[in-house]
Write a protein that holds these residues in place. Sequence first.
Motif, PDB file in Angstrom:
ATOM      1  N   THR A  63     -93.368  79.343 -28.813  1.00 11.32           N
ATOM      2  CA  THR A  63     -92.488  80.275 -28.252  1.00 11.32           C
ATOM      3  C   THR A  63     -91.137  80.032 -28.357  1.00 11.32           C
ATOM      4  OG1 THR A  63     -94.140  80.632 -26.504  1.00 11.32           O
ATOM      5  CG2 THR A  63     -91.940  81.003 -25.857  1.00 11.32           C
ATOM      6  N   ALA A  85     -87.514  80.620 -26.891  1.00 10.95           N
ATOM      7  CA  ALA A  85     -86.889  80.982 -25.783  1.00 10.95           C
ATOM      8  C   ALA A  85     -85.425  81.320 -25.725  1.00 10.95           C
ATOM      9  CB  ALA A  85     -87.136  80.111 -24.228  1.00 10.95           C
ATOM     10  N   ASN A  86     -84.956  82.364 -26.339  1.00 10.21           N
ATOM     11  CA  ASN A  86     -83.662  82.739 -26.742  1.00 10.21           C
ATOM     12  C   ASN A  86     -83.068  81.632 -27.782  1.00 10.21           C
ATOM     13  OD1 ASN A  86     -81.591  84.550 -26.772  1.00 10.21           O
ATOM     14  ND2 ASN A  86     -80.601  83.697 -25.219  1.00 10.21           N
ATOM     15  N   SER A  87     -83.849  81.222 -28.439  1.00  7.77           N
ATOM     16  CA  SER A  87     -83.568  79.989 -29.395  1.00  7.77           C
ATOM     17  C   SER A  87     -84.008  80.369 -30.912  1.00  7.77           C
ATOM     18  CB  SER A  87     -84.030  78.738 -28.860  1.00  7.77           C
ATOM     19  OG  SER A  87     -84.094  77.725 -29.857  1.00  7.77           O
ATOM     20  N   ARG A  88     -83.499  79.519 -31.832  1.00  5.19           N
ATOM     21  CA  ARG A  88     -83.934  79.583 -33.223  1.00  5.19           C
ATOM     22  C   ARG A  88     -84.989  78.542 -33.593  1.00  5.19           C
ATOM     23  NH1 ARG A  88     -79.371  77.391 -36.781  1.00  5.19           N
ATOM     24  NH2 ARG A  88     -80.600  78.299 -38.512  1.00  5.19           N
ATOM     25  N   THR A 148     -88.025  75.637 -32.363  1.00  4.31           N
ATOM     26  CA  THR A 148     -89.107  75.228 -31.286  1.00  4.31           C
ATOM     27  C   THR A 148     -89.785  73.902 -31.964  1.00  4.31           C
ATOM     28  OG1 THR A 148     -90.896  75.794 -30.196  1.00  4.31           O
ATOM     29  CG2 THR A 148     -90.722  76.710 -32.199  1.00  4.31           C
ATOM     30  N   THR A 170     -91.069  90.528 -32.122  1.00  9.04           N
ATOM     31  CA  THR A 170     -90.103  90.211 -32.791  1.00  9.04           C
ATOM     32  C   THR A 170     -90.097  89.092 -33.640  1.00  9.04           C
ATOM     33  OG1 THR A 170     -88.800  90.674 -30.712  1.00  9.04           O
ATOM     34  CG2 THR A 170     -87.645  89.404 -32.158  1.00  9.04           C
ATOM     35  N   LEU A 222     -88.022  86.331 -36.069  1.00 11.25           N
ATOM     36  CA  LEU A 222     -86.737  85.713 -36.168  1.00 11.25           C
ATOM     37  C   LEU A 222     -86.181  85.146 -37.505  1.00 11.25           C
ATOM     38  CD1 LEU A 222     -86.868  83.270 -32.879  1.00 11.25           C
ATOM     39  CD2 LEU A 222     -86.107  85.635 -33.340  1.00 11.25           C
ATOM     40  N   ASN A 274     -82.681  83.290 -37.358  1.00 13.57           N
ATOM     41  CA  ASN A 274     -82.130  83.737 -36.105  1.00 13.57           C
ATOM     42  C   ASN A 274     -82.482  83.264 -34.880  1.00 13.57           C
ATOM     43  OD1 ASN A 274     -80.667  85.895 -37.907  1.00 13.57           O
ATOM     44  ND2 ASN A 274     -82.846  86.597 -38.241  1.00 13.57           N
ATOM     45  N   ALA A 275     -81.601  83.547 -33.795  1.00 15.74           N
ATOM     46  CA  ALA A 275     -82.149  83.096 -32.448  1.00 15.74           C
ATOM     47  C   ALA A 275     -82.680  84.234 -31.728  1.00 15.74           C
ATOM     48  CB  ALA A 275     -80.858  82.346 -31.742  1.00 15.74           C
ATOM     49  N   GLY A 276     -83.454  84.188 -30.721  1.00 20.25           N
ATOM     50  CA  GLY A 276     -84.075  85.220 -30.189  1.00 20.25           C
ATOM     51  C   GLY A 276     -85.266  84.908 -29.175  1.00 20.25           C
ATOM     52  N   VAL A 277     -86.010  85.934 -28.539  1.00 20.96           N
ATOM     53  CA  VAL A 277     -86.940  85.485 -27.721  1.00 20.96           C
ATOM     54  C   VAL A 277     -88.136  85.990 -28.709  1.00 20.96           C
ATOM     55  CG1 VAL A 277     -88.181  86.258 -25.429  1.00 20.96           C
ATOM     56  CG2 VAL A 277     -85.668  85.832 -25.422  1.00 20.96           C
TER      57      VAL A 277
END
Length: 168
Positions: A83, A85-88, A90, A107, A109, A125-128
Amino acid sequence: MSQITTSITIQFGDGSAQSGSLSAEIDNRSDGLNGGRSQFAPDEVVWFLVYPGPNVQYSPPILSDGELLQGSEVNVPQEETLTFANSRETRLAKPAIAMPALTWFGTALGAATLGADGSTITCANAGVAVAKAAYQSRAYSWGIKAPRTSGGSKVYSIAVYIEGNLRA
C-alpha cells in the motif's frame, strides 16, 4: 499437541541512508521443512527460517532450551499486497533477492526500484495506490530439537533470540 511458534522482526538504522532488516518465522510452507505443520510435540525437530537483509550479518540463534541444528540456505517465494499512502515509497515484509514483479490494482505509480536494503520499493510518482508484489527472499534454515520435557512438563515453550549487525 501444543502449538509452538516464534517470530521476530528487528529494524536497524541510525538515521543514515544505510538500514537493514532481520526477521524469523516457523517454516510453515506446505513444501517446507516442517511439511506444512505448525503444531509440534516434545522431542520433535521444528524448523524456522531467518531472513536477513543484504547488509545484515547475524549470529547463530540462541535457544532457551533444546538443541540448535543448522540447515541450509533456501529461496522462498513471497507474495504480498503493498500500500502506498500518498507516498512513492513502501517496504516489503521480507528482503527481496531482486526487484519484485508488481501488479497494480487501479492507480499505478510508474517505474519502481528496489533499494539497497532489499526491502524498500520506490516509485517514480507519489500517490495512493495498491500493488501485489511477487518475489523471492533468501532465508537460512535452523532447527530446534526439542527435549522430551522441560521443567518437568511436556507442555512448554522455547524462546529463540537472534542478534544481527549492519555490515560496515
